[in-house]
Design a protein around this motif. Structure first.
Motif: not given
Length: 135
Positions: A56-77
């Motif tokens: 199950n994906p939990i966390a990750g990061y990615s290069k965006m045009k103007d930043c690095i995005r850190l994402m949590f798949w369940s982060g709204q909770s």
């Protein structure tokens, strides 16, 4: 070799393709995520470094045009105002333009919540887009 000092080749290649400032952010995030999710598997998934628990994906990061995005798949909770909703499911994100913006204390707390609060993204296709809470 210990998990915290081993970076798989795909993630290493991802980091090497970044600018020096982007790489510094991603190196910081990598070390924190790897340390905070010691039982997780990390790999490049859909072009970005992502950590999984039991598939199950939990966390990750990615290069965006103007930043690095850190994402949590369940982060709204997580009930964390610094994490902003992302997409139509339960994901939330933080964005960074410098490594100094990464707050280690916040990130540690978010990673603890990421391991404890999970929605079942692994089976979202099987359930036709319906998410179920795992933990």
């Amino acid at each position: 070799m210990q998990k915290d000092c081993y970076m798989n080749e795909d993630i290493k290649a991802y980091h090497e393709a970044l600018t020096p400032s982007e790489k510094k952010i991603c190196d910081t995030l990598y070390k924190q995520i790897n340390s905070g999710l010691p039982k997780a598997e990390s790999k490049v998934w859909h072009g970005h470094p992502v950590w999984f628990l039991d598939g199950n994906p939990i966390a990750g990061y990615s290069k965006m045009k103007d930043c690095i995005r850190l994402m949590f798949w369940s982060g709204q909770s997580f009930d964390e105002p610094a994490l902003l909703p992302e997409g139509k499911f339960k994901a939330a994100e933080a964005r960074y333009t410098s490594a100094e913006e990464v707050n280690a204390k916040d990130l540690k707390r978010w990673l603890e919540k990421a391991a404890a609060i999970q929605w079942d993204y692994k089976n979202i296709v099987k359930r036709k887009g319906v998410l179920e809470r795992l933990t």
